[in-house]
Design a protein around this motif. Structure first.
Motif, PDB file in Angstrom:
ATOM      1  N   THR A  60       8.168  15.489   7.280  1.00 40.83           N
ATOM      2  CA  THR A  60       7.081  16.328   6.781  1.00 40.83           C
ATOM      3  C   THR A  60       5.761  15.580   6.626  1.00 40.83           C
ATOM      4  O   THR A  60       4.736  16.190   6.343  1.00 40.83           O
ATOM      5  CB  THR A  60       7.480  16.954   5.432  1.00 40.83           C
ATOM      6  N   THR A  61       5.756  14.246   6.794  1.00 37.96           N
ATOM      7  CA  THR A  61       4.517  13.468   6.672  1.00 37.96           C
ATOM      8  C   THR A  61       4.443  12.455   7.813  1.00 37.96           C
ATOM      9  O   THR A  61       5.391  12.285   8.578  1.00 37.96           O
ATOM     10  CB  THR A  61       4.447  12.699   5.332  1.00 37.96           C
ATOM     11  N   ARG A  62       3.306  11.765   7.906  1.00 40.95           N
ATOM     12  CA  ARG A  62       3.119  10.719   8.910  1.00 40.95           C
ATOM     13  C   ARG A  62       3.523   9.342   8.385  1.00 40.95           C
ATOM     14  O   ARG A  62       3.344   8.345   9.088  1.00 40.95           O
ATOM     15  CB  ARG A  62       1.660  10.682   9.360  1.00 40.95           C
ATOM     16  N   SER A  63       4.036   9.281   7.174  1.00 39.94           N
ATOM     17  CA  SER A  63       4.491   8.013   6.584  1.00 39.94           C
ATOM     18  C   SER A  63       5.951   8.170   6.164  1.00 39.94           C
ATOM     19  O   SER A  63       6.261   8.305   4.981  1.00 39.94           O
ATOM     20  CB  SER A  63       3.628   7.637   5.368  1.00 39.94           C
ATOM     21  N   PRO A  64       6.874   8.177   7.131  1.00 40.59           N
ATOM     22  CA  PRO A  64       8.265   8.500   6.804  1.00 40.59           C
ATOM     23  C   PRO A  64       8.925   7.521   5.844  1.00 40.59           C
ATOM     24  O   PRO A  64       9.733   7.931   5.006  1.00 40.59           O
ATOM     25  CB  PRO A  64       8.960   8.494   8.175  1.00 40.59           C
ATOM     26  N   ALA A  65       8.601   6.230   5.938  1.00 40.29           N
ATOM     27  CA  ALA A  65       9.235   5.270   5.042  1.00 40.29           C
ATOM     28  C   ALA A  65       8.800   5.492   3.601  1.00 40.29           C
ATOM     29  O   ALA A  65       9.621   5.482   2.675  1.00 40.29           O
ATOM     30  CB  ALA A  65       8.905   3.843   5.487  1.00 40.29           C
ATOM     31  N   ALA A  66       7.497   5.693   3.380  1.00 36.82           N
ATOM     32  CA  ALA A  66       7.001   5.953   2.022  1.00 36.82           C
ATOM     33  C   ALA A  66       7.537   7.284   1.499  1.00 36.82           C
ATOM     34  O   ALA A  66       7.920   7.396   0.326  1.00 36.82           O
ATOM     35  CB  ALA A  66       5.481   5.946   2.010  1.00 36.82           C
ATOM     36  N   ALA A  67       7.570   8.308   2.372  1.00 35.89           N
ATOM     37  CA  ALA A  67       8.098   9.607   1.957  1.00 35.89           C
ATOM     38  C   ALA A  67       9.573   9.507   1.601  1.00 35.89           C
ATOM     39  O   ALA A  67      10.033  10.085   0.605  1.00 35.89           O
ATOM     40  CB  ALA A  67       7.893  10.633   3.075  1.00 35.89           C
TER      41      ALA A  67
ATOM     42  N   ALA B 229       0.829  -1.207   0.000  1.00 38.06           N
ATOM     43  CA  ALA B 229       0.000   0.000   0.000  1.00 38.06           C
ATOM     44  C   ALA B 229       0.866   1.260   0.000  1.00 38.06           C
ATOM     45  O   ALA B 229       0.483   2.295  -0.552  1.00 38.06           O
ATOM     46  CB  ALA B 229      -0.922  -0.008   1.218  1.00 38.06           C
ATOM     47  N   GLY B 230       2.053   1.181   0.627  1.00 41.31           N
ATOM     48  CA  GLY B 230       2.939   2.343   0.658  1.00 41.31           C
ATOM     49  C   GLY B 230       3.387   2.773  -0.720  1.00 41.31           C
ATOM     50  O   GLY B 230       3.501   3.962  -1.013  1.00 41.31           O
ATOM     51  N   LEU B 231       3.621   1.798  -1.606  1.00 43.80           N
ATOM     52  CA  LEU B 231       4.008   2.109  -2.981  1.00 43.80           C
ATOM     53  C   LEU B 231       2.893   2.842  -3.704  1.00 43.80           C
ATOM     54  O   LEU B 231       3.132   3.848  -4.392  1.00 43.80           O
ATOM     55  CB  LEU B 231       4.356   0.811  -3.718  1.00 43.80           C
ATOM     56  N   ALA B 232       1.670   2.362  -3.543  1.00 43.50           N
ATOM     57  CA  ALA B 232       0.535   2.998  -4.206  1.00 43.50           C
ATOM     58  C   ALA B 232       0.268   4.397  -3.673  1.00 43.50           C
ATOM     59  O   ALA B 232      -0.233   5.270  -4.391  1.00 43.50           O
ATOM     60  CB  ALA B 232      -0.710   2.119  -4.047  1.00 43.50           C
ATOM     61  N   ALA B 233       0.607   4.635  -2.401  1.00 42.96           N
ATOM     62  CA  ALA B 233       0.313   5.924  -1.779  1.00 42.96           C
ATOM     63  C   ALA B 233       1.369   6.988  -2.053  1.00 42.96           C
ATOM     64  O   ALA B 233       1.144   8.165  -1.763  1.00 42.96           O
ATOM     65  CB  ALA B 233       0.172   5.739  -0.267  1.00 42.96           C
ATOM     66  N   MET B 234       2.515   6.609  -2.615  1.00 40.58           N
ATOM     67  CA  MET B 234       3.609   7.562  -2.786  1.00 40.58           C
ATOM     68  C   MET B 234       3.250   8.772  -3.649  1.00 40.58           C
ATOM     69  O   MET B 234       3.549   9.915  -3.268  1.00 40.58           O
ATOM     70  CB  MET B 234       4.852   6.843  -3.341  1.00 40.58           C
ATOM     71  N   PRO B 235       2.593   8.606  -4.815  1.00 43.31           N
ATOM     72  CA  PRO B 235       2.269   9.795  -5.624  1.00 43.31           C
ATOM     73  C   PRO B 235       1.379  10.799  -4.891  1.00 43.31           C
ATOM     74  O   PRO B 235       1.646  12.014  -4.912  1.00 43.31           O
ATOM     75  CB  PRO B 235       1.563   9.206  -6.855  1.00 43.31           C
ATOM     76  N   SER B 236       0.332  10.297  -4.213  1.00 46.68           N
ATOM     77  CA  SER B 236      -0.558  11.213  -3.498  1.00 46.68           C
ATOM     78  C   SER B 236       0.148  11.839  -2.302  1.00 46.68           C
ATOM     79  O   SER B 236      -0.119  12.985  -1.931  1.00 46.68           O
ATOM     80  CB  SER B 236      -1.819  10.481  -3.045  1.00 46.68           C
ATOM     81  N   LEU B 237       1.078  11.110  -1.699  1.00 45.79           N
ATOM     82  CA  LEU B 237       1.843  11.639  -0.573  1.00 45.79           C
ATOM     83  C   LEU B 237       2.669  12.851  -1.011  1.00 45.79           C
ATOM     84  O   LEU B 237       2.716  13.869  -0.309  1.00 45.79           O
ATOM     85  CB  LEU B 237       2.755  10.543  -0.017  1.00 45.79           C
TER      86      LEU B 237
ATOM     87  N   ARG C 127       2.008  14.762  -3.614  1.00 45.02           N
ATOM     88  CA  ARG C 127       1.089  15.849  -3.998  1.00 45.02           C
ATOM     89  C   ARG C 127       0.573  16.605  -2.779  1.00 45.02           C
ATOM     90  O   ARG C 127       0.387  17.824  -2.824  1.00 45.02           O
ATOM     91  CB  ARG C 127      -0.089  15.287  -4.799  1.00 45.02           C
ATOM     92  N   ARG C 128       0.350  15.896  -1.680  1.00 43.96           N
ATOM     93  CA  ARG C 128      -0.227  16.534  -0.501  1.00 43.96           C
ATOM     94  C   ARG C 128       0.781  17.318   0.324  1.00 43.96           C
ATOM     95  O   ARG C 128       0.391  18.119   1.164  1.00 43.96           O
ATOM     96  CB  ARG C 128      -0.889  15.476   0.404  1.00 43.96           C
ATOM     97  N   SER C 129       2.065  17.078   0.095  1.00 43.09           N
ATOM     98  CA  SER C 129       3.093  17.729   0.923  1.00 43.09           C
ATOM     99  C   SER C 129       4.011  18.586   0.057  1.00 43.09           C
ATOM    100  O   SER C 129       4.912  18.057  -0.599  1.00 43.09           O
ATOM    101  CB  SER C 129       3.913  16.666   1.674  1.00 43.09           C
ATOM    102  N   PRO C 130       3.819  19.905   0.050  1.00 42.43           N
ATOM    103  CA  PRO C 130       4.709  20.770  -0.735  1.00 42.43           C
ATOM    104  C   PRO C 130       6.170  20.659  -0.306  1.00 42.43           C
ATOM    105  O   PRO C 130       7.066  20.729  -1.150  1.00 42.43           O
ATOM    106  CB  PRO C 130       4.161  22.180  -0.453  1.00 42.43           C
ATOM    107  N   ASP C 131       6.422  20.468   0.990  1.00 31.87           N
ATOM    108  CA  ASP C 131       7.805  20.345   1.446  1.00 31.87           C
ATOM    109  C   ASP C 131       8.455  19.082   0.892  1.00 31.87           C
ATOM    110  O   ASP C 131       9.626  19.096   0.481  1.00 31.87           O
ATOM    111  CB  ASP C 131       7.856  20.325   2.973  1.00 31.87           C
ATOM    112  N   LEU C 132       7.729  17.969   0.889  1.00 33.14           N
ATOM    113  CA  LEU C 132       8.265  16.735   0.330  1.00 33.14           C
ATOM    114  C   LEU C 132       8.489  16.888  -1.163  1.00 33.14           C
ATOM    115  O   LEU C 132       9.509  16.425  -1.698  1.00 33.14           O
ATOM    116  CB  LEU C 132       7.302  15.573   0.612  1.00 33.14           C
ATOM    117  N   TRP C 133       7.558  17.547  -1.844  1.00 32.34           N
ATOM    118  CA  TRP C 133       7.699  17.771  -3.290  1.00 32.34           C
ATOM    119  C   TRP C 133       8.962  18.579  -3.588  1.00 32.34           C
ATOM    120  O   TRP C 133       9.736  18.237  -4.489  1.00 32.34           O
ATOM    121  CB  TRP C 133       6.454  18.492  -3.812  1.00 32.34           C
TER     122      TRP C 133
END
Length: 401
Positions: free
Chosen positions: A344-351, A213-221, A223-229
């Motif tokens: 910057t997110t609650r999913s540090p491994a995926a980020a 699920a982490g792989l599938a969530a990476m693109p939206s993650l 998009r939702r975090s300008p700092d990560l982007w």
């Protein structure tokens, strides 16, 4: 007043450190060493290609694609295994991946042909994503005011491993053969990987949803975090500039006006040790001044290195200075951007996976374009590719989203 017997029992020399405290003391150094050893596996085949080609009765250019297979394997591991750190026990995952890497390297050492060796390298590189599982753990457990310094310690280990693979791997291969280098890497991976897994904290996690699920969530993650982007794009630009210059540098050094041997040109890899000095300094600066300011000055350093590299096409001293400057810029930017990505997110491994994949994609694309540029326009074309990547990485993130 306490008796002498009581005082003796409670004296500082008699007090035993709790197991958890002892574990915390050795955890960060052990993770840094484990990171160095496992990261070296990705680049192990590169300095051994001439020996591999000779053993299989081929030419170095005909087996050069084995080194590329390692890059693709690592990319696959980043996409599929690194995000599991958010949902699976990292202790168990590090142990399993270390054993898989060990087995693949051992199979590679026994490979009867180039196809079998490439398959072993692919599996070993895909499973050697242990550093990217450990970095989020370090960031989680570090004190807030020292978080970047702890992340920097792991990054320093990673770059040290890259240098060791190129320098020590070549020396061991020359002395004992390329198969011995693979056996040595397998043994080190098993020992350090299992030792690190043994001291990692026990995590009891309940997985929700599919395993990947982490792989599938990476693109939206992203998009939702300008700092990560911003961290992803800026590091893609920085790593792309470094890759364009560094992967084609051997072509410059082995041709006119320098005409160095391949072994002598390979010693330029020692400039990667700049990371061991810069990473802790960059970590302290990030903790004190923030990631954004450190990335800004890292980009300024990288911008200075490009004309120095261009001048290095004729002046060796300029290449020395440029190599130090570009490594300092890359490592400082990496420490700052990765710290930002992890917090910057609650999913540090995926980020973290999204961040590393973005940097890898920028580097791989720039390397491919730099090779074409060198063929058509020479060293000046390579420097133009590096400059373009820096402008794109900074310019596309300079305005607020």
């Amino acid at each position: 007043m306490p008796s002498e017997a009581t005082a003796a029992r409670t004296s500082p020399r008699q007090v035993r450190r709790p197991p958890s405290a002892l574990r915390d003391r050795i955890l960060l150094p052990l993770i840094a060493v484990c990171t160095a050893v496992t990261a070296a596996n990705i680049y192990l085949a590169a300095p051994l290609l001439p020996l591999i080609a000779h053993d299989f009765g081929s030419t170095p250019s005909a087996v050069a694609w084995v080194a590329s297979v390692a890059q693709f394997g690592y990319a696959a591991g980043l996409l599929f295994f690194a995000p599991l750190g958010d949902s699976v026990s990292r202790r168990r995952l590090v142990a399993v991946l270390s054993l898989v890497t060990t087995a693949a390297l051992a199979v590679g050492a026994l490979a009867p042909g180039i196809a079998a060796l490439a398959a072993a390298v692919l599996v070993a590189s895909a499973a050697t994503v242990v550093p990217q599982l450990l970095v989020p753990l370090v960031a989680e457990r570090a004190p807030v005011d020292r978080r970047a310094r702890h992340v920097a310690a792991v990054i320093s280990g990673l770059f040290t491993g890259v240098v060791a693979a190129r320098v020590l791997g070549g020396l061991v291969g020359q002395a004992f053969g390329w198969r011995a280098a693979f056996v040595g890497a397998a043994a080190l991976t098993a020992v350090l990987g299992l030792a690190t897994a043994a001291v990692l904290p026990v995590e009891r996690r309940r997985r929700e949803g599919p395993v990947f699920a982490g792989l599938a969530a990476m693109p939206s993650l992203v998009r939702r975090s300008p700092d990560l982007w911003r961290a992803c794009v800026r590091q893609a630009g920085m790593y792309g500039a470094w890759s364009a210059l560094w992967t084609t540098l051997a072509l410059l050094l082995t041709e006119r006006p320098y005409g160095l041997s391949t072994a002598t040109a390979g010693l330029f890899g020692l400039f990667g040790l700049t990371a061991s000095v810069v990473a802790p300094l960059a970590g302290g600066l990030v903790d004190r001044f923030g990631a954004a300011k450190v990335v800004r000055y890292a980009y300024l350093l990288a911008a200075v290195s490009v004309p120095l590299f261009w001048l290095g096409g004729q002046v060796m001293a300029a290449l020395f200075v440029a190599a130090i400057v570009i490594h300092a810029a890359l490592v400082a930017s990496h420490v700052a951007n990765q710290t930002l990505a992890l917090t910057t997110t609650r999913s540090p491994a995926a980020a973290n996976s999204a961040y590393v994949v973005a940097g890898f994609a920028g580097g791989a694309t720039a390397s491919a374009l730099a090779g074409l540029a060198f063929t058509h326009w020479g060293w000046g074309g390579v420097c133009a590719v590096a400059g373009t990547w820096l402008v794109a990485g900074w310019g596309s993130t300079a305005v607020r989203r």
